[in-house]
Design an enzyme around this catalytic site. Structure first.
Site: not given
Ligand code: NDP
Ligand code: 2IT
Length: 454
Positions: A128, A168
């Site tokens: 990461k 992420d």
């Molecule tokens: P994005 O940046 O697309 O979206 C994140 C969302 O969460 C936004 O709505 C953001 O609000 C909100 N958010 C982030 N941090 C905070 C905080 N500290 N307090 C309140 N709201 C918060 O990220 P992802 O959707 O990609 O990721 C979301 C989660 O999923 C994370 O935990 C990530 O690690 C996990 N994840 C992501 C994957 C991926 O492929 N993208 C795969 C597996 C897991 P705002 O817009 O106001 O910042």
């Molecule tokens: O938390 C996760 O699994 C991710 N942000 C996706 C990682 C990836 O390599 O696609």
């Protein structure tokens, strides 16, 4: 020494060696406690000191990122890449750009990623990275300059058979584009050293949707096992980014009704159902504030964060059958999970990594009538599809959306089956936290034993 004493000693060592790294400690503690039945049954892990080895990243890179803002000022951020474990494949895991990023966050995410990637059944190691840079409110030029400066250092350590970052929080298609463009310029060759790329330049159809779709497929598997389904389930979802949007979208295809979403400033409650197209417009296109949702859907309710009950995440106060945390770590605390339970919620499926605080997770474990899908199993669809992107890059092919989605579905089914069967094997049927941790750990640990002191 008994296994429990050994684990206590190792946890103490983690605290001593990484003081103040609370999130990392939390992730390690959960995994070590839940694999006790395996360690008791299989002395080899103790014999080869696997626990002591597996909790230490192979390397953590911390670097300075200097970039120029639009006013001509030099700005400095910290960049990170923790390459946690490469026993079963090249390092793989996302990059997070958010003001809260620090070494503890990156290490916990890299540690979790190692077991998640193992669970996918694919040959990918865990990593990461990211930065405390906050893309919010930055101009396009500032984003470009930051991404290029970040890559000026990172490129030395990544590569399509070495370490393959992806997105992420705060890193989506736009940032990956600038990162990839600069990587290509620096190394002088077009190679798939990043995933989540654009469809015209080596990306995979279905990668954008994969985490959210996979989460819904996983929830469906959990309910199938109980002869139940998502049909007519009222669902609360937090977040409004990549994972939340495509979870909401897929829940509709499963005839469920998602009624909430949120961002860092507030939440929407839309009783008749959250509109994913509006979320895409606000968050993917305009990069705006969630309060804009109410302007498009006046029948919805916007609740700013300051109106949440003290110490609560407002999303979890909305009565529901199923909860899908999709924002960030520790977004579901003890009080939240109690409220969910009292309101009748019996399914919690984690889109965000380590969605629940330790006390919340303990509450869930003590209430076995809650079906719980832990992040490292339930949200693995994103990274699994990243690996499908790597496969397409390596064979110079472009698969159809349907082909990728069918493979994703099968992978999520197999992750569920593996976690479930492992919970049965270790005498706690349906405990997917234990099942996922043991199954994920076992594959990596066995590879480490085979490879000696690598
Ligand atoms: P994005 O940046 O697309 O979206 C994140 C969302 O969460 C936004 O709505 C953001 O609000 C909100 N958010 C982030 N941090 C905070 C905080 N500290 N307090 C309140 N709201 C918060 O990220 P992802 O959707 O990609 O990721 C979301 C989660 O999923 C994370 O935990 C990530 O690690 C996990 N994840 C992501 C994957 C991926 O492929 N993208 C795969 C597996 C897991 P705002 O817009 O106001 O910042
Ligand atoms: O938390 C996760 O699994 C991710 N942000 C996706 C990682 C990836 O390599 O696609």
């Amino acid at each position: 020494m008994s296994i429990i004493k050994c684990i206590d000693r190792v946890l103490q060592e983690v605290q001593d060696a990484s003081p103040g790294q609370d999130e990392f400690y939390q992730a390690v503690e959960e995994v070590l406690h839940s694999i006790i039945p395996l360690l008791e049954a299989e002395p080899k892990y103790n014999e080869f000191n696997i626990i002591e080895r597996i909790i230490v990243p192979e390397r953590s890179l911390v670097f300075r990122v200097v970039w120029m803002d639009d006013s001509g000022n030099y700005r400095t951020n910290i960049g990170y890449r923790t390459q946690f474990n490469s026993a079963i494949g090249p390092y793989k895991g996302g990059l997070r750009f958010h003001s809260s990023v620090n070494l503890s966050i990156i290490k916990f995410l890299g540690f979790e990623q190692t077991f998640k990637n193992s669970l996918t059944g694919l040959n990918i190691g865990g990593a990461k990275g990211g930065s405390n840079f906050d893309p919010k409110g930055k101009s396009e030029g500032e984003i470009i300059r930051f991404c290029q400066s970040f890559m000026n250092e990172l490129y030395k350590y990544i590569g399509h058979t070495k370490d393959i970052p992806a997105g992420d929080i705060g890193v989506g298609g736009r940032e990956l584009g600038y990162l990839f463009g600069h990587y290509k310029k620096l190394v002088g060759s077009f190679e798939g050293a990043l995933t989540g790329k654009g469809i015209n330049w080596g990306g995979s159809l279905g990668r954008k949707e994969a985490t959210g779709f996979g989460l819904a497929y996983f929830a469906q598997e959990m309910l199938n096992k109980q002869d139940d389904s998502l049909k007519d389930k009222i669902c609360t979802v937090s977040g409004s980014g990549n994972v939340a949007i495509y979870t909401v979208q897929k829940l509709y295809s499963m005839k469920a009704l998602p009624v909430t979403c949120s961002d860092s400033r507030g939440m929407i409650y839309h009783k008749s159902g959250i509109d994913p197209d509006t979320l895409k417009l606000i968050k993917e296109v305009k990069r705006g504030d969630l309060s804009e949702y109410k302007l498009i859907h006046p029948d919805s309710k916007y609740i700013p964060k300051r109106h949440y009950k003290q110490g609560r995440n407002g999303v979890w106060s909305v009565p529901c059958d199923a909860a899908f945390p999709c924002a960030t770590q520790n977004e579901l605390n003890f009080a939240d999970v109690q409220t969910l339970y009292e309101n009748g919620c019996r399914l919690i499926v984690e889109g965000s990594n380590m969605s629940t605080t330790k006390r919340a997770a303990d509450f869930i474990m003590a209430h076995r009538d809650i079906l719980y899908g832990p992040a490292k199993a339930a949200n693995a669809g994103g990274v699994a599809t990243s690996q499908l992107e790597m496969s397409q890059n390596a064979s110079m092919q472009n698969w159809s959306f349907g082909k990728v989605d069918t493979k994703l579905h099968a992978i999520m089914q197999s992750i569920f089956k593996n976690a479930y069967e492992t919970s049965v094997e270790f005498g706690d049927e349906g405990n997917l936290m234990m099942g996922a941790n043991i199954a994920g750990f076992r594959k990596v640990a066995d590879a480490m034993i085979d490879q000696g002191p690598a």
